[in-house]
Design a protein around this motif. Structure first.
Motif, short mmCIF file in Angstrom:
data_model
loop_
_atom_site.label_atom_id
_atom_site.label_comp_id
_atom_site.label_asym_id
_atom_site.label_seq_id
_atom_site.Cartn_x
_atom_site.Cartn_y
_atom_site.Cartn_z
N VAL A 143 6.79 3.77 0.54
CA VAL A 143 6.98 5.20 0.75
C VAL A 143 8.01 5.70 -0.25
N THR A 144 7.71 6.82 -0.90
CA THR A 144 8.64 7.34 -1.91
C THR A 144 9.72 8.16 -1.25
N GLU A 145 10.82 8.27 -1.97
CA GLU A 145 11.93 9.06 -1.48
C GLU A 145 11.53 10.48 -1.21
N THR A 146 10.73 11.04 -2.12
CA THR A 146 10.35 12.44 -1.95
C THR A 146 9.53 12.63 -0.68
N ALA A 147 8.81 11.57 -0.28
CA ALA A 147 8.05 11.66 0.97
C ALA A 147 8.98 11.77 2.16
N LEU A 148 10.22 11.30 1.97
CA LEU A 148 11.17 11.32 3.09
C LEU A 148 11.98 12.60 3.12
N LEU A 149 11.77 13.43 2.10
CA LEU A 149 12.51 14.69 2.01
C LEU A 149 12.29 15.51 3.27
N GLY A 150 13.37 15.92 3.87
CA GLY A 150 13.26 16.73 5.08
C GLY A 150 12.52 16.01 6.19
N SER A 151 12.54 14.68 6.10
CA SER A 151 11.76 13.91 7.07
C SER A 151 12.36 14.06 8.46
N ASP A 152 11.49 14.16 9.40
CA ASP A 152 11.94 14.38 10.76
C ASP A 152 11.91 13.08 11.55
N GLN A 153 12.09 13.19 12.81
CA GLN A 153 12.11 12.05 13.69
C GLN A 153 10.77 11.32 13.66
N GLY A 154 9.68 12.09 13.41
CA GLY A 154 8.34 11.49 13.41
C GLY A 154 8.20 10.35 12.43
N VAL A 155 8.77 10.52 11.25
CA VAL A 155 8.67 9.49 10.22
C VAL A 155 9.41 8.23 10.66
N ILE A 156 10.62 8.42 11.15
CA ILE A 156 11.43 7.30 11.61
C ILE A 156 10.74 6.57 12.76
N GLU A 157 10.11 7.35 13.64
CA GLU A 157 9.37 6.73 14.75
C GLU A 157 8.22 5.88 14.23
N ASP A 158 7.50 6.43 13.22
CA ASP A 158 6.40 5.67 12.62
C ASP A 158 6.93 4.37 12.01
N PHE A 159 8.05 4.45 11.31
CA PHE A 159 8.65 3.24 10.74
C PHE A 159 8.88 2.20 11.83
N GLY A 160 9.45 2.65 12.93
CA GLY A 160 9.75 1.74 14.03
C GLY A 160 8.48 1.08 14.57
N LYS A 161 7.43 1.88 14.69
CA LYS A 161 6.17 1.33 15.21
C LYS A 161 5.54 0.35 14.23
N LEU A 162 5.62 0.68 12.94
CA LEU A 162 5.06 -0.22 11.93
C LEU A 162 5.83 -1.54 11.94
N ARG A 163 7.14 -1.44 12.00
CA ARG A 163 7.99 -2.62 12.07
C ARG A 163 7.65 -3.48 13.28
N VAL A 177 0.84 -1.20 0.00
CA VAL A 177 0.00 0.00 0.00
C VAL A 177 0.88 1.26 0.00
N ASN A 178 0.60 2.17 -0.93
CA ASN A 178 1.34 3.43 -1.00
C ASN A 178 0.88 4.39 0.08
N ILE A 179 1.82 5.00 0.75
CA ILE A 179 1.50 5.98 1.79
C ILE A 179 2.20 7.28 1.44
N SER A 180 1.47 8.38 1.49
CA SER A 180 2.14 9.64 1.12
C SER A 180 2.68 10.36 2.35
N ALA A 181 3.58 11.28 2.06
CA ALA A 181 4.30 12.01 3.11
C ALA A 181 3.34 12.56 4.15
N ALA A 182 2.21 13.12 3.66
CA ALA A 182 1.27 13.80 4.54
C ALA A 182 0.66 12.87 5.57
N GLN A 183 0.78 11.56 5.35
CA GLN A 183 0.18 10.61 6.28
C GLN A 183 1.09 10.26 7.46
N PHE A 184 2.38 10.60 7.31
CA PHE A 184 3.34 10.25 8.36
C PHE A 184 3.37 11.27 9.48
N GLY A 185 3.86 10.84 10.59
CA GLY A 185 3.95 11.71 11.76
C GLY A 185 2.55 11.95 12.30
#
Ligand code: C2E
Ligand code: MG
Ligand code: MG
Ligand code: MG
Length: 285
Positions: free
Chosen positions: A148-168, A114-122
């Protein structure tokens, strides 16, 4: 927009900044209405195949919107509208739920991507909707893959990485989509251990004519192997594409050569009816 072009002349260039904005406003309003019922929203699926075994490992969920006046609207057009209007949240929730529900009916238990866009993270919403979708449908978490696309990770903050950890932690897999098209691709690989790298179709298509592009595909495939990460070649349309990406060492492929995205079994009759009606309309006009 009319523009004064000297001595009593008006020309119409700059066709339509205003029009485009109005168009987008209409689209936004229509999307908001559609989200009340979800009736005109469909999730299509496209298989991803392991080259060595020819086995389908996953199916990517790709959203489609049938607009009564405009016909099928591409996600490339309406996802950005959804993102900028806050509608991506209910839309994303719907897609996740539908995709997980559909996947529970697949006999061979392929994964669903499933594709998830930047706006859905954090902000916590994403992890909640993933957990909800899994619980409500009963899909095994390791059968869900988030793209998740690379552009979604642009300027990505700790919130995105935290979400990754929780999903994992839930057991969900994470794929890096459109690899090579964004900025600092390698930095992303260092920041997070992805399960899969999807090589953008533009590299795949150029790889058959340009040795430099073939070298890039090979480098990514090698990197994937070293990292223990699956590499998928996207946009494989011909046997020549397949031969090339196989040669360069990609592990999986996705593209029109195998199959175009199509509706679920449940939606197929409705989609066929819509397309039949569209063809008739075209013939008349
Ligand atoms: P993506 O995630 O990179 O998806 C792959 C796109 O390539 C899809 O376009 C697919 O139909 C198309 N494709 C597949 N095989 C081939 C091929 O052999 N040749 C060519 N030329 N194209 C191929 P689609 O469905 O129009 O989606 C476009 C983009 O919209 C997606 O790119 C993704 O970024 C976004 N998107 C699609 N569905 C969703 C969704 O449910 N949620 C979110 N947030 N974004 C979505
Ligand atoms: Mg994708
Ligand atoms: Mg992609
Ligand atoms: Mg893409």
């Amino acid at each position: 927009a009319a523009k004064y072009a000297g001595k009593g002349k008006f020309t119409v260039f700059e066709p339509a900044m205003g029009e485009r904005i109005r168009d987008r406003e209409h689209l936004k309003a229509d999307l908001r209405a559609t989200l009340q019922t979800m009736e005109d929203l469909f999730v299509f699926y496209q298989p991803i195949v392991e080259i060595q075994t020819r086995r389908v490992t996953a199916r990517e969920a790709l959203v489609r919107w049938y607009h009564p006046d405009r016909g099928w609207i591409s996600p490339a057009e309406f996802i950005p509208v959804a993102e900028e209007s806050g509608l991506i949240e209910p839309l994303g929730r719907f897609i996740l739920h539908r995709a997980c529900a559909d996947a529970t009916t697949w006999e061979d238990e392929e994964r669903v991507a499933v594709n998830i866009s930047a706006a859905q993270f954090g902000g916590g919403m994403l992890v909640d909707s993933v957990r909800e979708a899994l619980e409500e449908t009963g899909l095994r978490p390791d059968r869900l893959e988030i793209e998740v696309t690379e552009t979604a990770l642009l300027g990505s903050d700790q919130g995105v990485i935290e979400d990754f950890g929780k999903l994992r932690a839930l057991g969900v897999r994470i794929a890096l989509d459109d690899f090579g098209t964004g900025y600092s691709s390698l930095a992303h690989l260092r920041a997070y251990p992805f399960d899969k790298i999807k090589i953008d179709g533009s590299f795949v298509r150029d790889a058959v004519t340009r040795p430099d592009c073939a070298a890039v595909v090979k480098a990514i495939a090698d990197l994937g192997r070293r990292l223990g990460v699956t590499t998928v070649a996207e946009g494989v349309e011909t046997q020549e594409h397949l031969a090339r990406v196989t040669e360069e060492g990609c592990s999986e492929i996705q593209g029109y050569l195998i199959r175009k995205p199509g509706p679920s079994e449940r939606d197929a009759p409705r989609v066929e009816a819509i397309n039949r009606a569209l063809r008739l309309k075209q013939q008349k006009s």
